[in-house]
Motif scaffolding. Structure first.
Motif, PDB file in Angstrom:
ATOM      1  N   TYR A 262       0.848  -1.187   0.000  1.00  0.00           N
ATOM      2  CA  TYR A 262       0.000   0.000   0.000  1.00  0.00           C
ATOM      3  C   TYR A 262       0.885   1.239   0.000  1.00  0.00           C
ATOM      4  CZ  TYR A 262      -3.790   3.192   1.014  1.00  0.00           C
ATOM      5  OH  TYR A 262      -4.704   4.214   0.934  1.00  0.00           O
ATOM      6  N   VAL A 263       0.663   2.137  -0.944  1.00  0.00           N
ATOM      7  CA  VAL A 263       1.514   3.317  -1.087  1.00  0.00           C
ATOM      8  C   VAL A 263       0.666   4.588  -1.059  1.00  0.00           C
ATOM      9  CG1 VAL A 263       3.349   2.123  -2.334  1.00  0.00           C
ATOM     10  CG2 VAL A 263       1.444   3.080  -3.619  1.00  0.00           C
ATOM     11  N   TRP A 264       1.005   5.490  -0.157  1.00  0.00           N
ATOM     12  CA  TRP A 264       0.298   6.770  -0.081  1.00  0.00           C
ATOM     13  C   TRP A 264       1.117   7.719   0.785  1.00  0.00           C
ATOM     14  CZ3 TRP A 264      -2.678   9.602  -2.731  1.00  0.00           C
ATOM     15  CH2 TRP A 264      -3.374  10.687  -2.180  1.00  0.00           C
ATOM     16  N   PRO A 265       1.601   8.840   0.229  1.00  0.00           N
ATOM     17  CA  PRO A 265       2.441   9.767   0.990  1.00  0.00           C
ATOM     18  C   PRO A 265       1.790  10.312   2.259  1.00  0.00           C
ATOM     19  CG  PRO A 265       2.696  10.164  -1.350  1.00  0.00           C
ATOM     20  CD  PRO A 265       1.572   9.175  -1.217  1.00  0.00           C
ATOM     21  N   GLY A 266       0.506  10.674   2.176  1.00  0.00           N
ATOM     22  CA  GLY A 266      -0.220  11.065   3.383  1.00  0.00           C
ATOM     23  C   GLY A 266      -0.051  12.489   3.862  1.00  0.00           C
ATOM     24  N   TYR A 267       0.149  13.439   2.939  1.00  0.00           N
ATOM     25  CA  TYR A 267       0.178  14.841   3.361  1.00  0.00           C
ATOM     26  C   TYR A 267      -1.130  15.190   4.078  1.00  0.00           C
ATOM     27  CZ  TYR A 267       4.334  16.175   0.645  1.00  0.00           C
ATOM     28  OH  TYR A 267       5.618  16.304   0.173  1.00  0.00           O
ATOM     29  N   GLY A 268      -1.013  15.815   5.241  1.00  0.00           N
ATOM     30  CA  GLY A 268      -2.176  16.323   5.953  1.00  0.00           C
ATOM     31  C   GLY A 268      -3.091  15.282   6.567  1.00  0.00           C
ATOM     32  N   GLU A 269      -2.694  14.025   6.602  1.00  0.00           N
ATOM     33  CA  GLU A 269      -3.558  12.992   7.168  1.00  0.00           C
ATOM     34  C   GLU A 269      -3.645  13.146   8.689  1.00  0.00           C
ATOM     35  OE1 GLU A 269      -5.413  10.952   5.682  1.00  0.00           O
ATOM     36  OE2 GLU A 269      -4.589  10.641   3.669  1.00  0.00           O
ATOM     37  N   ALA A 270      -4.873  13.176   9.211  1.00  0.00           N
ATOM     38  CA  ALA A 270      -5.045  13.196  10.657  1.00  0.00           C
ATOM     39  C   ALA A 270      -4.431  11.940  11.246  1.00  0.00           C
ATOM     40  CB  ALA A 270      -6.521  13.286  11.017  1.00  0.00           C
ATOM     41  N   ALA A 278      -5.575  -1.151   4.955  1.00  0.00           N
ATOM     42  CA  ALA A 278      -4.550  -1.819   4.157  1.00  0.00           C
ATOM     43  C   ALA A 278      -3.798  -2.848   4.996  1.00  0.00           C
ATOM     44  CB  ALA A 278      -3.575  -0.795   3.586  1.00  0.00           C
ATOM     45  N   GLN A 279      -3.432  -2.475   6.205  1.00  0.00           N
ATOM     46  CA  GLN A 279      -2.698  -3.400   7.068  1.00  0.00           C
ATOM     47  C   GLN A 279      -3.578  -4.571   7.497  1.00  0.00           C
ATOM     48  OE1 GLN A 279       0.309  -1.013   9.758  1.00  0.00           O
ATOM     49  NE2 GLN A 279      -1.444   0.298   9.285  1.00  0.00           N
ATOM     50  N   ALA A 280      -4.865  -4.304   7.739  1.00  0.00           N
ATOM     51  CA  ALA A 280      -5.782  -5.388   8.100  1.00  0.00           C
ATOM     52  C   ALA A 280      -5.883  -6.412   6.984  1.00  0.00           C
ATOM     53  CB  ALA A 280      -7.164  -4.821   8.416  1.00  0.00           C
ATOM     54  N   ALA A 281      -5.714  -5.943   5.742  1.00  0.00           N
ATOM     55  CA  ALA A 281      -5.755  -6.839   4.582  1.00  0.00           C
ATOM     56  C   ALA A 281      -4.408  -7.510   4.331  1.00  0.00           C
ATOM     57  CB  ALA A 281      -6.192  -6.069   3.337  1.00  0.00           C
ATOM     58  N   GLY A 282      -3.423  -7.210   5.177  1.00  0.00           N
ATOM     59  CA  GLY A 282      -2.123  -7.844   5.036  1.00  0.00           C
ATOM     60  C   GLY A 282      -1.185  -7.144   4.078  1.00  0.00           C
ATOM     61  N   LEU A 283      -1.303  -5.819   3.964  1.00  0.00           N
ATOM     62  CA  LEU A 283      -0.401  -5.071   3.094  1.00  0.00           C
ATOM     63  C   LEU A 283       0.543  -4.209   3.928  1.00  0.00           C
ATOM     64  CD1 LEU A 283      -2.666  -3.677   0.209  1.00  0.00           C
ATOM     65  CD2 LEU A 283      -1.432  -5.839   0.321  1.00  0.00           C
ATOM     66  N   PRO A 284       1.842  -4.320   3.712  1.00  0.00           N
ATOM     67  CA  PRO A 284       2.759  -3.358   4.332  1.00  0.00           C
ATOM     68  C   PRO A 284       2.546  -1.993   3.685  1.00  0.00           C
ATOM     69  CG  PRO A 284       3.942  -4.743   2.778  1.00  0.00           C
ATOM     70  CD  PRO A 284       2.549  -5.294   2.861  1.00  0.00           C
ATOM     71  N   VAL A 285       2.861  -0.936   4.415  1.00  0.00           N
ATOM     72  CA  VAL A 285       2.567   0.428   3.983  1.00  0.00           C
ATOM     73  C   VAL A 285       3.851   1.207   3.727  1.00  0.00           C
ATOM     74  CG1 VAL A 285       1.673   2.653   4.815  1.00  0.00           C
ATOM     75  CG2 VAL A 285       0.333   0.559   5.153  1.00  0.00           C
ATOM     76  N   VAL A 286       3.825   2.033   2.687  1.00  0.00           N
ATOM     77  CA  VAL A 286       4.875   3.035   2.488  1.00  0.00           C
ATOM     78  C   VAL A 286       4.182   4.393   2.544  1.00  0.00           C
ATOM     79  CG1 VAL A 286       6.636   3.986   0.973  1.00  0.00           C
ATOM     80  CG2 VAL A 286       6.308   1.509   1.083  1.00  0.00           C
ATOM     81  N   ALA A 287       4.598   5.218   3.519  1.00  0.00           N
ATOM     82  CA  ALA A 287       3.999   6.526   3.725  1.00  0.00           C
ATOM     83  C   ALA A 287       5.076   7.473   4.233  1.00  0.00           C
ATOM     84  CB  ALA A 287       2.855   6.437   4.734  1.00  0.00           C
ATOM     85  N   GLN A 288       4.701   8.723   4.436  1.00  0.00           N
ATOM     86  CA  GLN A 288       5.625   9.687   5.013  1.00  0.00           C
ATOM     87  C   GLN A 288       5.486   9.711   6.533  1.00  0.00           C
ATOM     88  OE1 GLN A 288       6.401  13.470   2.454  1.00  0.00           O
ATOM     89  NE2 GLN A 288       4.213  13.078   2.294  1.00  0.00           N
ATOM     90  N   ASP A 289       6.553  10.047   7.202  1.00  0.00           N
ATOM     91  CA  ASP A 289       6.539  10.224   8.652  1.00  0.00           C
ATOM     92  C   ASP A 289       6.029  11.634   8.912  1.00  0.00           C
ATOM     93  OD1 ASP A 289       6.933  10.216  11.337  1.00  0.00           O
ATOM     94  OD2 ASP A 289       9.091   9.832  11.274  1.00  0.00           O
ATOM     95  N   ILE A 290       4.701  11.772   8.846  1.00  0.00           N
ATOM     96  CA  ILE A 290       4.105  13.104   8.820  1.00  0.00           C
ATOM     97  C   ILE A 290       2.757  13.088   9.527  1.00  0.00           C
ATOM     98  CG2 ILE A 290       2.823  12.782   6.651  1.00  0.00           C
ATOM     99  CD1 ILE A 290       3.798  15.551   5.778  1.00  0.00           C
ATOM    100  N   ALA A 291       2.389  14.244  10.106  1.00  0.00           N
ATOM    101  CA  ALA A 291       1.086  14.429  10.755  1.00  0.00           C
ATOM    102  C   ALA A 291       0.787  13.249  11.682  1.00  0.00           C
ATOM    103  CB  ALA A 291       0.002  14.615   9.691  1.00  0.00           C
ATOM    104  N   GLY A 292      -0.396  12.637  11.548  1.00  0.00           N
ATOM    105  CA  GLY A 292      -0.770  11.548  12.447  1.00  0.00           C
ATOM    106  C   GLY A 292      -0.471  10.163  11.924  1.00  0.00           C
TER     107      GLY A 292
END
Length: 362
Positions: A262-270, A278-292
C-alpha cells in the motif's frame, strides 16, 4: 447510557464517503458495542469552508434552531444521559452541544477535537475560541493522536483528556487474506485539491523514478481534482495504472487483497483510516513520517515511514519492498496482527467503556 451523538463536520449519514464519515460510524458502532443506546442528535453540518462572517452568522442561526428543536424534543421525551461530539476544529465548531449539555445538566464529551495556534487570526480565531470553550467544558476529550493531545494541552491546560487509538471494524476482513500480486501497488484516496493532490503528485514522482522496476498500481478514488491527478501520472505507461474510480466501501477489501504493497504519501492525514484497512488486509505500507500517520503505521515493522517531502526516500522504500519478498511477507504478517490485535472495534469499544465509566452521570 442513552447517548446523543453529533458530528458537526460530517454526519455519519452524509452521502459522500470519507474518513470523517467512516470514523463517525465506527464510534457509533463502538458505543453500541459497549451496550449504550446511541441516537443521532442532529444532521446539521456546521462547516465553514472559508472564513466568511455572513456564512458563519447563518450557521449560528441554524444551530440555534436545532437547539430549540432538541429542547422541545427532550422536554417531551426525556433528555439523554450524555452528549458526544465528534471532530471539532476551527472550521467545524459544535454550536449545539455545549449549550444543550449545560441547559439539561448532562456531561459533554468530545472525540478528535483539535486546536491549532497558527489558525488564531480573523474569524478562525473566533471559531477556535468556541472549540476551546467546548473542550474546556467537556467532562472528557478523547484524543486519537498525541499530536491532537498536545495541541489541546497547550491551548487548554486544564482540559480533561483521554486517549483512544484510531481503529476500524476488522470483522469485514478475511481471517486469512488471499495473497495478491506482490508487485501490485494499491492506493485508496479521494481526488481533491490541497493535500490529496500533493500526495498524488509525490506518488507519481516516486513511481517515475522506479519505472525500471516491475510494478503495476490500482487506484481507488475520485473527486473534483480527477483530471489534475491523472495528469501527474501522464508520463508513466498507461497500462501500469488501473483507475478504479469511486467504489463502495464494502468493495475496498477485495481491491486491497489483490495487491502486495500500500503506497500513499499522506500529506495532511489526521492519521488515515485507509492505512489501517490496508494493514488489516495484510499489506505493508509506504507513507511519510508526517502528521498523524505514525499513530497507525509502525515504521520498520508494518511498513516504512519516510522523511516528509523526500521523494527519493519514498521511492527507495517502495523499491525495497518490491525487491525483497521475505521482508515484504514478514511486514505483511506484522501489519495484519497489529490491526487485528490492537486496532479492532472490540478493542476500541472496551477502551471507550473504560473512559466513559469515569464520567459521573446523573
Amino acid at each position: 447510557m442513552r447517548i446523543a451523538f453529533y458530528a458537526p463536520l460530517k454526519s455519519p449519514n452524509h452521502p459522500v464517503a470519507s474518513g470523517d464519515r467512516q470514523m463517525a460510524r465506527m464510534l457509533v458502532k463502538a458505543l453500541e458495542h459497549g451496550g449504550h443506546s446511541v441516537e443521532l442528535a442532529s444532521e446539521l453540518r456546521l462547516y465553514l469552508r472559508e472564513p466568511d462572517s455572513k456564512s458563519f452568522d447563518a450557521l449560528k442561526i441554524e444551530a440555534q434552531e436545532e437547539a430549540e428543536r432538541l429542547t422541545k424534543l427532550w422536554d417531551r421525551e426525556g433528555k439523554p444521559d450524555l452528549w458526544f461530539s465528534y471532530h471539532l476544529y476551527y472550521k467545524a465548531p459544535d454550536l449545539i452541544g455545549p449549550e444543550l449539555a449545560s441547559a439539561f445538566v448532562i456531561p459533554y464529551v468530545t472525540a478528535e477535537a483539535s486546536h491549532s495556534r497558527r489558525r488564531n487570526a480573523g474569524l478562525w480565531a473566533d471559531t477556535q475560541a468556541l472549540v476551546a470553550r467546548a473542550v474546556e467544558q467537556a467532562a472528557l476529550n478523547i484524543c486519537f493522536t498525541q499530536r491532537d493531545r498536545q495541541g489541546l494541552t497547550d491551548a487548554i491546560p486544564d482540559a480533561a483528556l483521554g486517549m483512544l487509538s484510531p481503529f476500524i471494524d476488522t470483522s469485514v476482513f478475511r481471517e486469512t487474506p488471499a495473497r495478491g500480486c506482490p508487485t501490485r501497488l494499491i492506493t485508496v484516496a479521494m481526488m481533491r485539491a490541497g493535500d490529496k493532490v500533493e500526495s498524488y503528485r509525490m506518488l507519481a514522482q516516486a513511481l517515475g523514478s522506479i519505472g525500471h522496476l516491475r510494478w503495476t498500481m490500482s487506484v481507488v478514488g475520485d473527486g473534483p481534482a480527477r483530471d489534475e491527478v491523472k495528469a501527474q501520472f501522464a508520463g508513466l505507461p498507461a497500462d501500469r495504472i488501473e483507475w478504479l474510480g469511486a467504489i463502495e466501501p464494502a468493495a475496498v477489501p477485495d481491491v486491497l487483497y489483490s495487491g502486495g504493497i500500500y503506497v500513499w504519501p499522506g500529506y495532511g492525514e489526521a492519521y488515515g483510516i485507509a492505512y489501517l484497512e490496508a494493514q488489516a488486509a495484510g499489506l505493508p505500507v509506504v507513507a511519510q513520517d508526517i502528521a498523524g500517520v505514525p499513530e497507525v503505521v509502525r515504521d520498520g515493522q508494518t511498513g516504512f515511514l519516510t522523511p516528509p517531502g523526500d521523494v527519493a526516500a519514498f521511492a527507495s522504500a517502495i523499491e525495497r519492498l518490491l525487491a525483497s519478498n521475505d521482508e515484504r511477507t514478514t511486514m505483511a504478517g506484522q501489519a495484519r496482527r497489529f490491526i487485528i490485535e490492537e486496532r479492532s472495534l472490540a478493542r476500541a469499544a472496551a477502551r471507550l467503556a473504560e473512559l466513559l465509566a469515569k464520567i459521573p452521570v446523573s
